[in-house]
Design an enzyme around this catalytic site. Structure first.
Site, PDB file in Angstrom:
ATOM      1  N   PHE A 284      -9.523  -3.168 -28.084  1.00  0.00           N
ATOM      2  CA  PHE A 284     -10.094  -1.816 -27.551  1.00  0.00           C
ATOM      3  C   PHE A 284     -10.387  -1.913 -26.024  1.00  0.00           C
ATOM      4  O   PHE A 284     -10.434  -2.813 -25.290  1.00  0.00           O
ATOM      5  CB  PHE A 284     -11.330  -1.666 -28.579  1.00  0.00           C
ATOM      6  CG  PHE A 284     -12.419  -2.798 -28.250  1.00  0.00           C
ATOM      7  CD1 PHE A 284     -12.278  -4.098 -28.536  1.00  0.00           C
ATOM      8  CD2 PHE A 284     -13.651  -2.292 -27.654  1.00  0.00           C
ATOM      9  CE1 PHE A 284     -13.416  -4.848 -28.357  1.00  0.00           C
ATOM     10  CE2 PHE A 284     -14.827  -3.076 -27.421  1.00  0.00           C
ATOM     11  CZ  PHE A 284     -14.584  -4.269 -27.860  1.00  0.00           C
TER      12      PHE A 284
ATOM     13  N   ASP B 115     -24.764  -7.003 -26.005  1.00  0.00           N
ATOM     14  CA  ASP B 115     -24.270  -6.021 -25.080  1.00  0.00           C
ATOM     15  C   ASP B 115     -23.351  -6.704 -24.169  1.00  0.00           C
ATOM     16  O   ASP B 115     -23.273  -7.851 -23.633  1.00  0.00           O
ATOM     17  CB  ASP B 115     -25.455  -5.409 -24.379  1.00  0.00           C
ATOM     18  CG  ASP B 115     -25.072  -4.101 -23.920  1.00  0.00           C
ATOM     19  OD1 ASP B 115     -24.729  -3.369 -24.529  1.00  0.00           O
ATOM     20  OD2 ASP B 115     -25.741  -3.784 -22.911  1.00  0.00           O
TER      21      ASP B 115
HETATM   22  P1  IMP Z   1     -20.329  -3.299 -26.011  1.00  0.00           P
HETATM   23  O1  IMP Z   1     -21.434  -3.733 -25.498  1.00  0.00           O
HETATM   24  O2  IMP Z   1     -19.752  -4.410 -26.623  1.00  0.00           O
HETATM   25  O3  IMP Z   1     -20.524  -2.179 -26.827  1.00  0.00           O
HETATM   26  O4  IMP Z   1     -19.430  -3.127 -24.876  1.00  0.00           O
HETATM   27  C1  IMP Z   1     -19.581  -2.007 -23.818  1.00  0.00           C
HETATM   28  C2  IMP Z   1     -18.206  -1.767 -23.337  1.00  0.00           C
HETATM   29  O5  IMP Z   1     -17.855  -2.786 -22.491  1.00  0.00           O
HETATM   30  C3  IMP Z   1     -17.193  -1.231 -24.363  1.00  0.00           C
HETATM   31  O6  IMP Z   1     -17.229   0.032 -24.645  1.00  0.00           O
HETATM   32  C4  IMP Z   1     -15.914  -1.420 -23.493  1.00  0.00           C
HETATM   33  O7  IMP Z   1     -15.697  -0.371 -22.591  1.00  0.00           O
HETATM   34  C5  IMP Z   1     -16.254  -2.966 -22.778  1.00  0.00           C
HETATM   35  N1  IMP Z   1     -16.055  -3.964 -23.504  1.00  0.00           N
HETATM   36  C6  IMP Z   1     -16.715  -4.954 -23.975  1.00  0.00           C
HETATM   37  N2  IMP Z   1     -16.026  -5.983 -24.564  1.00  0.00           N
HETATM   38  C7  IMP Z   1     -14.768  -5.535 -24.469  1.00  0.00           C
HETATM   39  C8  IMP Z   1     -13.667  -6.207 -25.058  1.00  0.00           C
HETATM   40  O8  IMP Z   1     -13.777  -7.247 -25.786  1.00  0.00           O
HETATM   41  N3  IMP Z   1     -12.486  -5.804 -24.571  1.00  0.00           N
HETATM   42  C9  IMP Z   1     -12.514  -4.566 -23.742  1.00  0.00           C
HETATM   43  N4  IMP Z   1     -13.498  -3.941 -23.535  1.00  0.00           N
HETATM   44  C10 IMP Z   1     -14.670  -4.410 -23.732  1.00  0.00           C
END
Ligand code: IMP
Length: 191
Positions: A150, A70
């Site tokens: 992203f 996460d």
């Molecule tokens: P997740 O837990 O990796 O799904 O990240 C949750 C949210 O954090 C994503 O939907 C992005 O909005 C943001 N996020 C996490 N990692 C990245 C990254 O490497 N680049 C840009 N946004 C990130």
């Protein structure tokens, strides 16, 4: 012998990024590979709680060794927001462009634009769990730059670089990213 591990995601970007770090010593399975089609529970208020919840769910329901991550963007002048709410900062529709616009608006009057991306991974293995953290510090710039990556990539410039995550190749970002740092700790632990 190759270790088989399920990664609690179907996100192609993440699988690609992580497979690059793991190399071919691990057989990485996606949720699809283990026929998990339901949404994993993610109701915690911290990155730690959410990654644990996802990994424990998979371990309990699918009896696989697995890990879940996460991540979030923590902005100093906003008291660590959006943090665990990064994906849905501008609303449940989870649109990256809307999240970026809201963040830039909320930061417009602030002098301090420092931020960090943080990842917490929970590995669930043989009934025990371990957590690993990765952090990359940087700045939120005022305009979007770059088209790769992203999420908040076009507005995040990591410390020591003059380009954003969205201007870096997958390999470049993969060497320094919060996820990469957390995964390096996971891999070191597994070896
Ligand atoms: P997740 O837990 O990796 O799904 O990240 C949750 C949210 O954090 C994503 O939907 C992005 O909005 C943001 N996020 C996490 N990692 C990245 C990254 O490497 N680049 C840009 N946004 C990130």
């Amino acid at each position: 012998m190759k270790k088989s591990l399920c990664f609690a995601t179907n996100n192609a970007h993440k699988l690609e990024e992580i497979q690059a770090i793991l190399g071919d010593s691990f057989d990485l399975l996606s949720l699809k590979d283990i026929n998990c089609i339901e949404e994993l529970p993610e109701t915690g208020n911290t990155l730690e709680a959410n990654s644990l919840q996802k990994a424990q769910y998979l371990y309990d329901h699918y009896q696989v060794n697995c890990f879940a991550d996460d991540s979030g963007l923590e902005v100093s002048a906003l008291g660590g927001e959006p943090g665990v709410y990064s994906a849905r900062y501008a609303g449940e529709q989870r649109v990256h462009a809307d999240n970026i616009n809201l963040l830039l608006k909320n930061l417009s009057s602030k002098a301090d634009r420092s931020a960090q991306f943080r990842t917490v991974i929970t590995l669930f293995q043989n009934g025990e769990y371990h957590q690993f953290e990765g952090i990359i510090k940087g700045q939120i710039i005022e305009e979007l730059r770059g088209t790769d990556g992203f999420g908040y990539d076009p507005i995040f410039m990591p410390e020591g670089f003059d380009k954003t995550f969205a201007e870096m190749s997958l390999e470049e970002k993969g060497e320094i990213s919060h996820r990469a740092r957390a995964f390096q700790k996971l891999v070191a632990f597994l070896k």
